[in-house]
Design a protein around this motif. Structure first.
Motif, PDB file in Angstrom:
ATOM      1  N   VAL A 333       0.835  -1.204   0.000  1.00 25.24           N
ATOM      2  CA  VAL A 333       0.000   0.000   0.000  1.00 25.24           C
ATOM      3  C   VAL A 333       0.871   1.255   0.000  1.00 25.24           C
ATOM      4  O   VAL A 333       0.634   2.191  -0.776  1.00 25.24           O
ATOM      5  N   LEU A 334       1.882   1.294   0.853  1.00 21.02           N
ATOM      6  CA  LEU A 334       2.770   2.457   0.907  1.00 21.02           C
ATOM      7  C   LEU A 334       3.605   2.573  -0.371  1.00 21.02           C
ATOM      8  O   LEU A 334       3.907   3.673  -0.832  1.00 21.02           O
ATOM      9  N   TYR A 335       3.963   1.425  -0.934  1.00 26.05           N
ATOM     10  CA  TYR A 335       4.722   1.412  -2.183  1.00 26.05           C
ATOM     11  C   TYR A 335       3.925   2.093  -3.296  1.00 26.05           C
ATOM     12  O   TYR A 335       4.441   2.927  -4.038  1.00 26.05           O
ATOM     13  N   LEU A 336       2.649   1.753  -3.394  1.00 20.60           N
ATOM     14  CA  LEU A 336       1.785   2.363  -4.399  1.00 20.60           C
ATOM     15  C   LEU A 336       1.541   3.842  -4.084  1.00 20.60           C
ATOM     16  O   LEU A 336       1.450   4.672  -5.004  1.00 20.60           O
ATOM     17  N   THR A 337       1.454   4.173  -2.795  1.00 19.03           N
ATOM     18  CA  THR A 337       1.279   5.579  -2.398  1.00 19.03           C
ATOM     19  C   THR A 337       2.478   6.413  -2.824  1.00 19.03           C
ATOM     20  O   THR A 337       2.323   7.542  -3.321  1.00 19.03           O
ATOM     21  N   VAL A 338       3.673   5.848  -2.644  1.00 13.38           N
ATOM     22  CA  VAL A 338       4.891   6.541  -3.080  1.00 13.38           C
ATOM     23  C   VAL A 338       4.835   6.799  -4.583  1.00 13.38           C
ATOM     24  O   VAL A 338       5.141   7.902  -5.061  1.00 13.38           O
ATOM     25  N   ALA A 339       4.431   5.796  -5.345  1.00  9.02           N
ATOM     26  CA  ALA A 339       4.364   5.933  -6.801  1.00  9.02           C
ATOM     27  C   ALA A 339       3.375   7.018  -7.212  1.00  9.02           C
ATOM     28  O   ALA A 339       3.649   7.823  -8.105  1.00  9.02           O
ATOM     29  N   VAL A 340       2.213   7.045  -6.546  1.00  9.00           N
ATOM     30  CA  VAL A 340       1.189   8.038  -6.880  1.00  9.00           C
ATOM     31  C   VAL A 340       1.677   9.449  -6.529  1.00  9.00           C
ATOM     32  O   VAL A 340       1.535  10.385  -7.337  1.00  9.00           O
ATOM     33  N   LEU A 341       2.250   9.615  -5.344  1.00  7.80           N
ATOM     34  CA  LEU A 341       2.726  10.938  -4.928  1.00  7.80           C
ATOM     35  C   LEU A 341       3.876  11.418  -5.809  1.00  7.80           C
ATOM     36  O   LEU A 341       3.945  12.602  -6.166  1.00  7.80           O
ATOM     37  N   PHE A 342       4.764  10.511  -6.156  1.00 10.41           N
ATOM     38  CA  PHE A 342       5.873  10.902  -7.032  1.00 10.41           C
ATOM     39  C   PHE A 342       5.359  11.264  -8.417  1.00 10.41           C
ATOM     40  O   PHE A 342       5.826  12.219  -9.045  1.00 10.41           O
ATOM     41  N   GLY A 343       4.379  10.508  -8.904  1.00 10.67           N
ATOM     42  CA  GLY A 343       3.782  10.823 -10.196  1.00 10.67           C
ATOM     43  C   GLY A 343       3.109  12.181 -10.193  1.00 10.67           C
ATOM     44  O   GLY A 343       3.210  12.943 -11.159  1.00 10.67           O
ATOM     45  N   LEU A 344       2.418  12.497  -9.095  1.00  9.91           N
ATOM     46  CA  LEU A 344       1.758  13.796  -8.978  1.00  9.91           C
ATOM     47  C   LEU A 344       2.791  14.920  -8.890  1.00  9.91           C
ATOM     48  O   LEU A 344       2.678  15.937  -9.579  1.00  9.91           O
ATOM     49  N   GLY A 345       3.798  14.740  -8.048  1.00  8.88           N
ATOM     50  CA  GLY A 345       4.772  15.806  -7.813  1.00  8.88           C
ATOM     51  C   GLY A 345       5.685  16.055  -8.997  1.00  8.88           C
ATOM     52  O   GLY A 345       5.744  17.165  -9.535  1.00  8.88           O
ATOM     53  N   TYR A 346       6.389  15.025  -9.427  1.00 17.70           N
ATOM     54  CA  TYR A 346       7.315  15.192 -10.548  1.00 17.70           C
ATOM     55  C   TYR A 346       6.571  15.273 -11.878  1.00 17.70           C
ATOM     56  O   TYR A 346       6.832  16.153 -12.710  1.00 17.70           O
ATOM     57  N   GLY A 347       5.643  14.345 -12.063  1.00 17.07           N
ATOM     58  CA  GLY A 347       4.994  14.218 -13.363  1.00 17.07           C
ATOM     59  C   GLY A 347       4.201  15.434 -13.782  1.00 17.07           C
ATOM     60  O   GLY A 347       4.205  15.814 -14.957  1.00 17.07           O
ATOM     61  N   VAL A 348       3.513  16.082 -12.840  1.00 19.27           N
ATOM     62  CA  VAL A 348       2.669  17.220 -13.189  1.00 19.27           C
ATOM     63  C   VAL A 348       3.483  18.516 -13.248  1.00 19.27           C
ATOM     64  O   VAL A 348       3.193  19.409 -14.045  1.00 19.27           O
ATOM     65  N   SER A 349       4.516  18.625 -12.420  1.00 20.16           N
ATOM     66  CA  SER A 349       5.303  19.872 -12.413  1.00 20.16           C
ATOM     67  C   SER A 349       6.188  19.999 -13.640  1.00 20.16           C
ATOM     68  O   SER A 349       6.487  21.111 -14.093  1.00 20.16           O
ATOM     69  N   TYR A 350       6.603  18.883 -14.209  1.00 15.88           N
ATOM     70  CA  TYR A 350       7.579  18.924 -15.294  1.00 15.88           C
ATOM     71  C   TYR A 350       7.097  19.711 -16.518  1.00 15.88           C
ATOM     72  O   TYR A 350       7.818  20.592 -17.010  1.00 15.88           O
ATOM     73  N   PRO A 351       5.895  19.423 -17.090  1.00 14.67           N
ATOM     74  CA  PRO A 351       5.492  20.187 -18.285  1.00 14.67           C
ATOM     75  C   PRO A 351       5.317  21.678 -18.030  1.00 14.67           C
ATOM     76  O   PRO A 351       5.534  22.500 -18.929  1.00 14.67           O
ATOM     77  N   ILE A 352       4.931  22.044 -16.803  1.00 14.12           N
ATOM     78  CA  ILE A 352       4.828  23.475 -16.479  1.00 14.12           C
ATOM     79  C   ILE A 352       6.217  24.094 -16.497  1.00 14.12           C
ATOM     80  O   ILE A 352       6.410  25.217 -16.981  1.00 14.12           O
ATOM     81  N   LEU A 353       7.204  23.347 -16.012  1.00 13.59           N
ATOM     82  CA  LEU A 353       8.585  23.844 -16.008  1.00 13.59           C
ATOM     83  C   LEU A 353       9.111  24.011 -17.437  1.00 13.59           C
ATOM     84  O   LEU A 353       9.818  24.980 -17.733  1.00 13.59           O
ATOM     85  N   VAL A 354       8.766  23.071 -18.333  1.00  8.91           N
ATOM     86  CA  VAL A 354       9.173  23.207 -19.737  1.00  8.91           C
ATOM     87  C   VAL A 354       8.593  24.488 -20.331  1.00  8.91           C
ATOM     88  O   VAL A 354       9.284  25.251 -21.017  1.00  8.91           O
ATOM     89  N   ALA A 355       7.299  24.727 -20.071  1.00  6.70           N
ATOM     90  CA  ALA A 355       6.649  25.931 -20.593  1.00  6.70           C
ATOM     91  C   ALA A 355       7.297  27.191 -20.031  1.00  6.70           C
ATOM     92  O   ALA A 355       7.454  28.195 -20.742  1.00  6.70           O
ATOM     93  N   MET A 356       7.694  27.161 -18.752  1.00  7.51           N
ATOM     94  CA  MET A 356       8.353  28.325 -18.165  1.00  7.51           C
ATOM     95  C   MET A 356       9.715  28.568 -18.821  1.00  7.51           C
ATOM     96  O   MET A 356      10.117  29.721 -19.022  1.00  7.51           O
ATOM     97  N   ALA A 357      10.416  27.499 -19.172  1.00  5.74           N
ATOM     98  CA  ALA A 357      11.693  27.664 -19.869  1.00  5.74           C
ATOM     99  C   ALA A 357      11.478  28.347 -21.216  1.00  5.74           C
ATOM    100  O   ALA A 357      12.233  29.234 -21.609  1.00  5.74           O
ATOM    101  N   ALA A 358      10.421  27.925 -21.930  1.00 10.15           N
ATOM    102  CA  ALA A 358      10.123  28.541 -23.229  1.00 10.15           C
ATOM    103  C   ALA A 358       9.699  29.993 -23.063  1.00 10.15           C
ATOM    104  O   ALA A 358      10.108  30.866 -23.830  1.00 10.15           O
ATOM    105  N   ASN A 359       8.892  30.274 -22.046  1.00 11.40           N
ATOM    106  CA  ASN A 359       8.390  31.633 -21.848  1.00 11.40           C
ATOM    107  C   ASN A 359       9.463  32.577 -21.305  1.00 11.40           C
ATOM    108  O   ASN A 359       9.445  33.781 -21.591  1.00 11.40           O
ATOM    109  N   ASP A 360      10.383  32.057 -20.492  1.00 17.82           N
ATOM    110  CA  ASP A 360      11.441  32.881 -19.920  1.00 17.82           C
ATOM    111  C   ASP A 360      12.564  33.169 -20.915  1.00 17.82           C
ATOM    112  O   ASP A 360      13.380  34.065 -20.691  1.00 17.82           O
ATOM    113  N   ALA A 361      12.610  32.389 -22.005  1.00 20.99           N
ATOM    114  CA  ALA A 361      13.698  32.539 -22.979  1.00 20.99           C
ATOM    115  C   ALA A 361      13.525  33.814 -23.792  1.00 20.99           C
ATOM    116  O   ALA A 361      12.411  34.262 -24.049  1.00 20.99           O
TER     117      ALA A 361
END
Length: 423
Positions: A333-361
């Motif tokens: 259960v905790l193993y799956l919780t780690v996967a979900v939280l990591f997916g939410l944290g890293y997975g969702v923040s990454y495309p916003i960061l890419v867009a910020m790199a494009a917009n800040d350039a």
């Protein structure tokens, strides 16, 4: 009356040379219509090609298992990925030169063929030697081009206010390939196939991806928002100086830290799972589903009024997931919780960061900024496993998890600092 030939070499396929042809009026033949691939079809095939080749990186998570079959350790995995890192850095730096010469879609097709060859060599090799080094180098060359040029192609097709949305969709297909290829490997193993067979299957998909990129060359050019030839993408020392002097340096540094975290948790996930009696496929499946679902839900989200604050919040969740993993033990259960939280944290923040790199350039060096963004990403993705593999062998898994949790906290704090400066 007979018609005089207009050219000695003019040939009528049915009647032979046009000598002595009766001069009768012929109805005008309509010109063949050129059917232009629709914008929707172009995007669909582009994202499908991205999905097919993205599975290649997901299979690098299987390298510890593949290498274990012929007695190689995690240190060897790290060393081979370091070869990949060096090749990637060189490729990304010169990717603009290559794409200027060939065109971006042709370069992407060539990259996918290189990845296919790499995966075939990985599956075929049964010892540490030149073939393994060549496979690692080809992987770096292919990924260096696909990862750096893909977002640049997308920027030609979408407006600035659409970037977060379309970069999110792009990252959905990338992450689907990342996460599902280890699941495919697990399924094949369960059915009596080998890890090598998973590499062969993914090599076939990468070849199909190459064909799609070659096919899309003309449609992408015709659907570009700014018609005409592609702007130069070459990176020079002067351009690098301008990027690091601009606001874009923050996302460029942040993506390196995030890549180290991602590689440290995912590249050796099979090792972590085996040590705790867990099934690594459960982690990758839960992670992938979480990323895809939340990225699709947030496809129209533009990061909010303060995008860096959103990134900071998500990356603190990412940091928390790693800390939880340090103490989760063998709990499924905790193993799956780690996967979900990591997916939410890293997975969702990454495309916003890419867009910020494009917009800040700066506008005139947008392509080069995205290429540098990709370069620093690959330094982390393929370079960090050399450190992590050594730490894992010498000091154990806990040392790696502590380090990547620290890096995650630093990245989140950088985003928070940038948000506070903007408010």
């Amino acid at each position: 009356m007979l018609c005089r030939p207009t050219s000695f070499v003019a040939i009528d396929v049915r009647l032979g040379p046009r000598f002595n042809t009766p001069c009768t009026a012929r109805p005008a033949q309509p010109r063949p219509r050129i059917t232009l691939m629709s914008r929707t079809t172009t995007f669909t095939l582009f994202f499908l090609a991205v999905f097919f080749q993205a599975g290649a990186y997901g299979l690098t998570f299987m390298l510890p298992r593949l290498f274990d079959a012929f007695g190689a350790s995690e240190k060897t995995v790290g060393a081979m990925l370091f070869v990949t890192a060096i090749t990637t850095l060189i490729t990304v730096y010169f990717s603009g030169h290559l794409s200027d010469a060939l065109g971006r879609l042709r370069a992407l097709g060539l990259a996918c063929l290189a990845i296919a060859a790499s995966l075939f060599l990985f599956g075929w090799t049964s010892s540490v030697g030149p073939a393994l080094v060549l496979a690692s180098a080809l992987l770096g060359f292919g990924w260096g081009l696909t990862y750096s040029l893909g977002p640049i192609v997308l920027t030609r097709l979408v407006r600035a206010d659409e970037r977060v949305r379309y970069f999110t969709l792009l990252s959905v297909f990338v992450m689907a390939g990342f996460g599902l290829s280890p699941v495919l490997a697990s399924v094949l193993e369960a059915r009596g196939f080998t890890i090598s067979d998973a590499f062969y299957a993914t090599a076939t998909l990468c070849t199909l991806s190459a064909a799609l990129f070659f096919l899309l060359r003309i449609p992408v050019h015709r659907h570009a928002l700014v018609p005409g030839p592609e702007a130069s993408s070459r990176i020079t020392v002067a351009v690098l100086g301008r990027i690091f002097a601009s606001r874009a340096r923050t996302p460029v540094i942040m993506v390196f830290l995030g890549a180290c975290v991602f590689a440290g948790l995912n590249n050796f996930q099979t090792v972590y799972a085996d040590a705790r009696g867990l099934n690594y496929a459960n982690f990758f499946l839960a992670y992938t589903v979480t990323v895809i679902v939340f990225r699709l839900i947030l496809a129209k989200f533009k990061g909010g009024a303060t995008p860096y604050r959103t990134i900071a919040m998500l990356q603190y969740i990412m940091c928390a997931s790693i800390i939880l993993f340090m103490f989760s033990g063998s709990s499924v259960v905790l193993y799956l919780t780690v996967a979900v939280l990591f997916g939410l944290g890293y997975g969702v923040s990454y495309p916003i960061l890419v867009a910020m790199a494009a917009n800040d350039a700066d506008n005139d060096i947008g392509p080069q900024t995205l290429q540098l963004f990709a370069l620093t990403y690959f330094v982390g993705i393929f370079g960090f496993p050399l450190i992590a593999g050594w730490m894992l062998t010498e000091w154990g898994a806990a040392s790696v998890l502590v380090l990547i949790a620290l890096l995650a906290g630093i990245e989140a704090s950088m985003a928070l600092r940038r948000a506070m400066q903007a408010s």
